[in-house]
Scaffold this motif. Structure first.
Motif, PDB file in Angstrom:
ATOM      1  N   TRP A 174       0.885  -1.208   0.003  1.00 16.42           N
ATOM      2  CA  TRP A 174      -0.134   0.037  -0.135  1.00 16.42           C
ATOM      3  C   TRP A 174       0.912   1.231  -0.037  1.00 16.42           C
ATOM      4  O   TRP A 174       0.589   2.132  -0.719  1.00 16.42           O
ATOM      5  N   VAL A 175       1.958   1.300   0.884  1.00 18.54           N
ATOM      6  CA  VAL A 175       2.692   2.562   1.104  1.00 18.54           C
ATOM      7  C   VAL A 175       3.620   2.677  -0.359  1.00 18.54           C
ATOM      8  O   VAL A 175       3.845   3.969  -0.493  1.00 18.54           O
ATOM      9  N   ASN A 176       3.970   1.618  -0.796  1.00 17.91           N
ATOM     10  CA  ASN A 176       4.867   1.837  -1.830  1.00 17.91           C
ATOM     11  C   ASN A 176       4.399   2.116  -3.239  1.00 17.91           C
ATOM     12  O   ASN A 176       5.268   2.370  -4.052  1.00 17.91           O
ATOM     13  N   ASN A 177       3.344   1.827  -3.402  1.00 14.83           N
ATOM     14  CA  ASN A 177       2.583   1.874  -4.682  1.00 14.83           C
ATOM     15  C   ASN A 177       1.366   2.951  -4.670  1.00 14.83           C
ATOM     16  O   ASN A 177       0.430   2.339  -4.121  1.00 14.83           O
ATOM     17  N   PRO A 178       1.651   4.096  -4.960  1.00 14.72           N
ATOM     18  CA  PRO A 178       0.475   5.141  -4.876  1.00 14.72           C
ATOM     19  C   PRO A 178      -0.486   4.846  -5.745  1.00 14.72           C
ATOM     20  O   PRO A 178      -1.774   5.518  -5.408  1.00 14.72           O
ATOM     21  N   THR A 179      -0.516   3.965  -6.760  1.00 16.52           N
ATOM     22  CA  THR A 179      -1.577   3.725  -7.729  1.00 16.52           C
ATOM     23  C   THR A 179      -2.408   2.491  -7.315  1.00 16.52           C
ATOM     24  O   THR A 179      -3.372   2.054  -8.085  1.00 16.52           O
ATOM     25  N   ILE A 180      -2.066   1.820  -6.386  1.00 16.05           N
ATOM     26  CA  ILE A 180      -2.654   0.415  -6.079  1.00 16.05           C
ATOM     27  C   ILE A 180      -4.066   0.754  -5.676  1.00 16.05           C
ATOM     28  O   ILE A 180      -4.550   1.790  -4.943  1.00 16.05           O
ATOM     29  N   TYR A 181      -4.978  -0.352  -5.801  1.00 14.25           N
ATOM     30  CA  TYR A 181      -6.328  -0.207  -5.291  1.00 14.25           C
ATOM     31  C   TYR A 181      -6.486  -0.091  -3.871  1.00 14.25           C
ATOM     32  O   TYR A 181      -5.773  -1.051  -3.320  1.00 14.25           O
ATOM     33  N   LEU A 182      -6.984   0.779  -3.165  1.00 10.26           N
ATOM     34  CA  LEU A 182      -7.054   1.116  -1.671  1.00 10.26           C
ATOM     35  C   LEU A 182      -8.282   1.000  -1.283  1.00 10.26           C
ATOM     36  O   LEU A 182      -9.299   2.069  -1.697  1.00 10.26           O
ATOM     37  N   GLN A 183      -8.548   0.424  -0.190  1.00 13.11           N
ATOM     38  CA  GLN A 183      -9.862   0.832   0.575  1.00 13.11           C
ATOM     39  C   GLN A 183      -9.459   0.946   2.173  1.00 13.11           C
ATOM     40  O   GLN A 183      -8.933   0.137   2.714  1.00 13.11           O
ATOM     41  N   PRO A 184      -9.400   2.219   2.688  1.00 10.76           N
ATOM     42  CA  PRO A 184      -8.853   2.359   3.774  1.00 10.76           C
ATOM     43  C   PRO A 184      -9.482   1.685   5.193  1.00 10.76           C
ATOM     44  O   PRO A 184      -8.647   1.236   5.961  1.00 10.76           O
ATOM     45  N   PHE A 185     -10.689   1.217   4.974  1.00 13.81           N
ATOM     46  CA  PHE A 185     -11.296   0.402   6.138  1.00 13.81           C
ATOM     47  C   PHE A 185     -10.391  -0.947   6.172  1.00 13.81           C
ATOM     48  O   PHE A 185     -10.125  -1.756   7.132  1.00 13.81           O
ATOM     49  N   MET A 186      -9.722  -1.527   4.949  1.00 14.03           N
ATOM     50  CA  MET A 186      -9.300  -2.702   4.785  1.00 14.03           C
ATOM     51  C   MET A 186      -7.687  -2.481   5.461  1.00 14.03           C
ATOM     52  O   MET A 186      -7.188  -3.480   6.077  1.00 14.03           O
TER      53      MET A 186
END
Length: 655
Positions: A527-539
């Protein structure tokens, strides 16, 4: 003179005889068979008794040069019919010699004498004309062994036995053994030094006839056989005498010793405690030492503490209150022999901060009671409904855990009844019928663990263990690569937390638990190293919860920086201040989803508690307040997700 034809016999009265010419000559030497396949083991049998394994069968009879051995004088045989094939039978006579044809050389000769049922006395043994034993006597069932060295110079070994007129009148010989005269030696190797708890390699050697056996006595009460080059680990320091005994195929032995100096090994100590605190606060520190030497480990250790402010303490667990400042805490562990190890911890102590009130706390509490009662009442009324899905959905996000926390917050036992209803639905109607083989997103272990702790109901512990073993992505059989993608972060987090709860209740620790933790750390890195990764903050919040749980169980130092990095990342990318929440997913970044805030806020409170950095408290307050204001609590699932972990934020933030 009358003539005779050639070949005629002379007539009667004739007084002459034919003369034969004589030629000089000599008698031929007796041809002997020299026995060279040593050792020679002779068992003196009767004609019907068996011979001992590996021995040459000898029955009464005269010496025969074609076989290379035998008696020079007649003997008789007796079989006592006992179980020992070597001693049950024997040859006897008043005096007789036994010959064995051998190459010129030196030999070790062994004679076994005795009678299982009668006394034999005053027997002398001569080997190659030399006295080997004189007036030897044996009682019934007693056997004597005569050993000597003989030099054969004429190609024949002669053993003569004589009874000198005792009560028995005849000797009794059971066996004769002829071995080559080979010197047996033992060498235990050089004197050595080593360290307790570490293996020492010995390099012994020996010489002798045939196969050699090696027996070691390490001087510490332990022994080993079967090798000339064993390894041995000493449990404690000291000076030890190592003894090597070498035996050859004849049973002849030699002994050698070596000296081993084993040095004491220093222990290793670990120190656990907070690296920050407030002035006047009682901080707890613990030390634990281990030692390579088992004896030192069993004897235990003494611990001394220096807190860096002129004060000291002793013991494995201590508490200390500091004034504001930075301190280096030092613990020293000492073993029974005086060896020491030290460990340090830097502690930053600040004056107590003025903590502002937690916004929306009163609303959070009132919603907890009103909406909590609504969902508890519905669950009680529908727990036995034939249709499982709606009532099971009301337990999602671990309703039992939620209700137990409300019970602790309020002291009202009615909430324990609500927790028991949730346990009944989730455990008895879902987990146990499926033996724990539920989808990874339905793996909730905390409520079951709390129910077992509070009631002792083993069905809850059994259900928890079944989830740890059989829930999707928690199974030992799940390939590690399957757990690597961030799309599995929720399932990995739930599996890790359930396994930690199970191990806290006595389930043996599994390397799978540690693997899940490593995978969760890897999700943070992705998550931290890939700014374009699919992200759901609650996960991300669920992963932080799992990392914090592992830290609580093990103290692993990697959890804190990982959680900090994760929170910094979602704050920078996903916080939407105007909406009072993080976006739901990175594909819709403009829309806030504040009703999921409470799955994230506690992680800010934990980092604040660990570091005392007010940045995380202030951000956590915003997340908490936005979650209270934006929560939709009419749904049981949404109520549970808001109160599943938010109690921890209040405790860490205000603690």
């Amino acid at each position: 003179m009358t003539s005779h034809q050639k070949g005629e016999e002379p007539g009667a009265g004739t007084h002459w005889r034919r003369r034969r010419s004589r030629r000089p000559g000599c008698e031929p030497l007796e041809s002997r068979r020299l026995l060279t396949a040593l050792p020679l083991l002779f068992d003196f049998n009767s004609t019907t008794s068996p011979s001992a394994d590996g021995y040459i069968r000898v029955v009464p009879g005269s010496y025969n040069p074609r076989v290379g051995y035998g008696w020079k004088k007649a003997v008789s045989a007796i079989d006592r019919s006992m179980s020992d094939d070597l001693k049950r039978d024997f040859h006897m006579a008043a005096a007789a010699g036994f010959a064995v044809d051998l190459p010129v050389g030196q030999y070790q000769v062994k004679v076994v004498l005795g009678d299982a049922r009668a006394q034999r006395d005053l027997v002398s043994v001569f080997v190659e004309g030399r006295v080997a034993a004189t007036n030897l006597s044996t009682a019934a069932g007693q056997f004597a062994v005569v050993e000597t060295v003989a030099a054969v110079s004429d190609g024949q070994l002669n053993v003569r036995l004589v009874d000198n007129g005792g009560k028995s009148g005849k000797f009794a010989i059971n066996a004769l053994e002829v071995w080559p005269l080979t010197t047996v030696t033992a060498n235990a190797g050089e004197d050595q030094t080593g360290v307790e708890g570490s293996a020492i390699q010995f390099r012994g050697s020996g010489t002798g006839f045939g196969e050699l056996s090696y027996s070691w006595d390490f001087g510490d009460g332990t022994t080993q056989t079967g090798t000339a080059t064993p390894t041995h680990t000493y449990a404690d320091n000291g000076v030890y005498t190592v003894t090597l005994t070498v035996r050859d195929a004849r049973g002849v032995r030699a002994i050698d010793t070596a000296r081993v100096t084993v040095q004491n090994a220093a222990p290793v100590v670990t120190l656990r405690g907070p690296n920050s605190g407030t002035s006047g606060e009682s901080l707890a520190f613990t030390a634990n030492a281990t030692d390579p030497g088992p004896v030192d480990q069993a004897a235990g250790f003494s611990y001394s503490w220096n807190f860096g402010d002129g004060t000291t303490a002793s013991g494995a667990s201590v508490t200390k209150a500091f004034a504001a400042g930075t301190y280096t805490v030092i613990v020293t562990a000492r073993d029974k022999d005086g060896a020491t190890a030290t460990e340090t911890l830097t502690v930053q102590v600040s004056d107590p901060e003025v903590v502002p009130p937690l916004p929306e706390l009163s609303t959070w509490k009132s919603n907890m009671l009103s909406y909590g009662k609504k969902h508890a009442d519905w669950l009680a009324a529908h727990r036995n409904d034939a249709k499982l899905d709606p009532v099971l959905a009301a337990t999602y996000y671990d309703a039992a855990r939620v209700f137990y926390q409300i019970a602790d917050e309020t002291g009202d036992p009615a909430w324990r009844t609500a927790a028991a209803d949730a346990v009944f639905v989730y455990r008895d109607r879902y987990v146990l019928p499926n033996n724990g083989a539920v989808p990874g997103y339905w793996n909730f272990g905390k409520g079951l663990a709390e129910h077992f702790r509070r009631t002792g109901d083993v069905r809850s512990r059994d259900a928890l263990f079944a989830l740890a073993d059989n829930a999707a992505y928690s199974r030992e059989s799940t390939a590690p690569d399957v757990l690597t993608p961030v799309e599995r972060s929720r399932e990995v987090a739930y599996a890790l937390m359930t396994r930690l709860e199970a191990e806290a209740l006595g389930k043996p620790h599994s390397a799978r638990t540690d693997l899940l933790y490593e995978k969760a750390l890897g999700h943070v890195d992705q998550w931290v190293n890939n700014p374009t990764i699919y992200l759901q903050p609650f996960m991300v919040g669920l992963t932080c919860e799992a990392l914090i749980a592992y830290h609580a169980a093990t103290g692993d130092a990697r959890a804190l920086p990982a959680v900090q990095r994760a929170l910094d990342m979602i704050w920078d990318r996903a916080w939407r201040e105007a909406g009072g929440g993080f976006y739901y997913e990175s594909t819709a970044p403009d829309r806030a989803a504040p009703d999921l805030n409470m799955l994230i806020a506690p992680a800010f409170g934990w980092v604040y508690r660990q570091t005392r950095q007010t940045l995380y408290r202030d951000r956590g307050d915003q997340v908490f307040a936005g979650g209270v204001r934006g929560a939709w609590l009419d749904g049981a699932k949404q109520f549970n997700q808001n109160y599943r972990w938010s109690f921890a934020y209040v405790a860490w933030r205000n603690g």
